[in-house]
Design a protein around this motif. Structure first.
Motif, PDB file in Angstrom:
ATOM      1  N   MET A   1       0.850  -1.177   0.000  1.00 49.98           N
ATOM      2  CA  MET A   1       0.000   0.000   0.000  1.00 49.98           C
ATOM      3  C   MET A   1       0.890   1.232   0.000  1.00 49.98           C
ATOM      4  N   LEU A   2       0.494   2.230  -0.756  1.00 51.45           N
ATOM      5  CA  LEU A   2       1.222   3.487  -0.814  1.00 51.45           C
ATOM      6  C   LEU A   2       0.256   4.606  -0.459  1.00 51.45           C
ATOM      7  N   LEU A   3       0.608   5.377   0.538  1.00 51.49           N
ATOM      8  CA  LEU A   3      -0.176   6.544   0.951  1.00 51.49           C
ATOM      9  C   LEU A   3       0.667   7.763   0.637  1.00 51.49           C
ATOM     10  N   CYS A   4       0.149   8.641  -0.213  1.00 50.61           N
ATOM     11  CA  CYS A   4       0.937   9.799  -0.639  1.00 50.61           C
ATOM     12  C   CYS A   4       0.027  10.994  -0.884  1.00 50.61           C
ATOM     13  N   HIS A   5       0.645  12.142  -1.058  1.00 52.18           N
ATOM     14  CA  HIS A   5      -0.138  13.350  -1.298  1.00 52.18           C
ATOM     15  C   HIS A   5      -0.655  13.390  -2.735  1.00 52.18           C
TER      16      HIS A   5
ATOM     17  N   GLU B   1       6.404   1.343  -9.435  1.00 48.34           N
ATOM     18  CA  GLU B   1       7.071   0.288 -10.198  1.00 48.34           C
ATOM     19  C   GLU B   1       8.006  -0.526  -9.308  1.00 48.34           C
ATOM     20  N   ALA B   2       8.669   0.142  -8.374  1.00 49.06           N
ATOM     21  CA  ALA B   2       9.640  -0.538  -7.501  1.00 49.06           C
ATOM     22  C   ALA B   2       8.975  -1.380  -6.419  1.00 49.06           C
ATOM     23  N   ILE B   3       7.870  -0.879  -5.841  1.00 52.47           N
ATOM     24  CA  ILE B   3       7.284  -1.593  -4.689  1.00 52.47           C
ATOM     25  C   ILE B   3       6.018  -2.381  -5.027  1.00 52.47           C
ATOM     26  N   CYS B   4       5.431  -2.148  -6.201  1.00 49.89           N
ATOM     27  CA  CYS B   4       4.238  -2.871  -6.656  1.00 49.89           C
ATOM     28  C   CYS B   4       3.125  -2.910  -5.611  1.00 49.89           C
ATOM     29  N   PRO B   5       2.633  -1.753  -5.157  1.00 47.13           N
ATOM     30  CA  PRO B   5       1.551  -1.775  -4.175  1.00 47.13           C
ATOM     31  C   PRO B   5       0.242  -2.238  -4.812  1.00 47.13           C
ATOM     32  N   LYS B   6      -0.624  -2.802  -4.010  1.00 46.35           N
ATOM     33  CA  LYS B   6      -1.943  -3.188  -4.503  1.00 46.35           C
ATOM     34  C   LYS B   6      -2.908  -2.010  -4.426  1.00 46.35           C
ATOM     35  N   LEU B   7      -2.567  -1.027  -3.582  1.00 48.39           N
ATOM     36  CA  LEU B   7      -3.445   0.114  -3.337  1.00 48.39           C
ATOM     37  C   LEU B   7      -2.623   1.383  -3.205  1.00 48.39           C
TER      38      LEU B   7
ATOM     39  N   GLU C   1     -12.296   6.644  -7.541  1.00 50.20           N
ATOM     40  CA  GLU C   1     -11.620   5.356  -7.469  1.00 50.20           C
ATOM     41  C   GLU C   1     -11.400   4.870  -8.889  1.00 50.20           C
ATOM     42  N   THR C   2     -10.239   4.285  -9.134  1.00 53.18           N
ATOM     43  CA  THR C   2      -9.945   3.718 -10.435  1.00 53.18           C
ATOM     44  C   THR C   2      -8.960   2.581 -10.236  1.00 53.18           C
ATOM     45  N   GLU C   3      -8.704   1.878 -11.293  1.00 56.92           N
ATOM     46  CA  GLU C   3      -7.708   0.815 -11.256  1.00 56.92           C
ATOM     47  C   GLU C   3      -6.846   0.920 -12.504  1.00 56.92           C
TER      48      GLU C   3
ATOM     49  N   GLY D   1      -3.594  -3.246 -12.496  1.00 54.98           N
ATOM     50  CA  GLY D   1      -3.800  -4.089 -11.321  1.00 54.98           C
ATOM     51  C   GLY D   1      -3.659  -3.377  -9.994  1.00 54.98           C
ATOM     52  N   ILE D   2      -3.550  -2.054 -10.015  1.00 52.38           N
ATOM     53  CA  ILE D   2      -3.399  -1.259  -8.796  1.00 52.38           C
ATOM     54  C   ILE D   2      -4.683  -0.470  -8.558  1.00 52.38           C
TER      55      ILE D   2
END
Length: 98
Positions: free
Chosen positions: A1-5, A39-45, A56-58, A61-62
């Motif tokens: 999971m990546l939480l960012c601004h 690309e480096a961490i491949c988060p699911k969300l 919301e979008t995808e 696969g993210i």
């Protein structure tokens, strides 16, 4: 999971949200850097709030969730860390105001 601004550049743009050209250039640089992180961490969300617009979008696969602006019904969300399911926190629901 990546939480960012900001959101990463993953091949989509939010339409109808005008921003000044200088801000767009800076934001584009940040989005490209975030895309490299994705690309480096491949988060699911990926969750962000930069645009102050709930959506919301995808992509690739993210799952991507944008949070709304302050004091709206979709500005706060609950994240289940086990499932990565995101639920909007309805600020207008008195049962949720504890």
């Amino acid at each position: 999971m990546l939480l960012c601004h900001d959101h990463p550049s993953l091949g989509y743009r939010l339409k109808g949200l005008p921003i000044p050209e200088a801000d767009e250039r800076t934001s584009a640089q940040v989005r490209r850097l975030l895309a490299r992180v994705v690309e480096a961490i491949c988060p699911k969300l990926v969750v962000h709030g930069h645009w102050h617009h709930a959506y919301e979008t995808e992509r690739n696969g993210i799952s991507i969730k944008g949070l709304d602006c302050d004091n709206t019904d979709r500005t706060v969300a609950l994240l289940d860390l086990d499932t990565l399911e995101v639920e909007d926190w309805d600020l207008s629901d008195p049962a949720r105001r504890r």
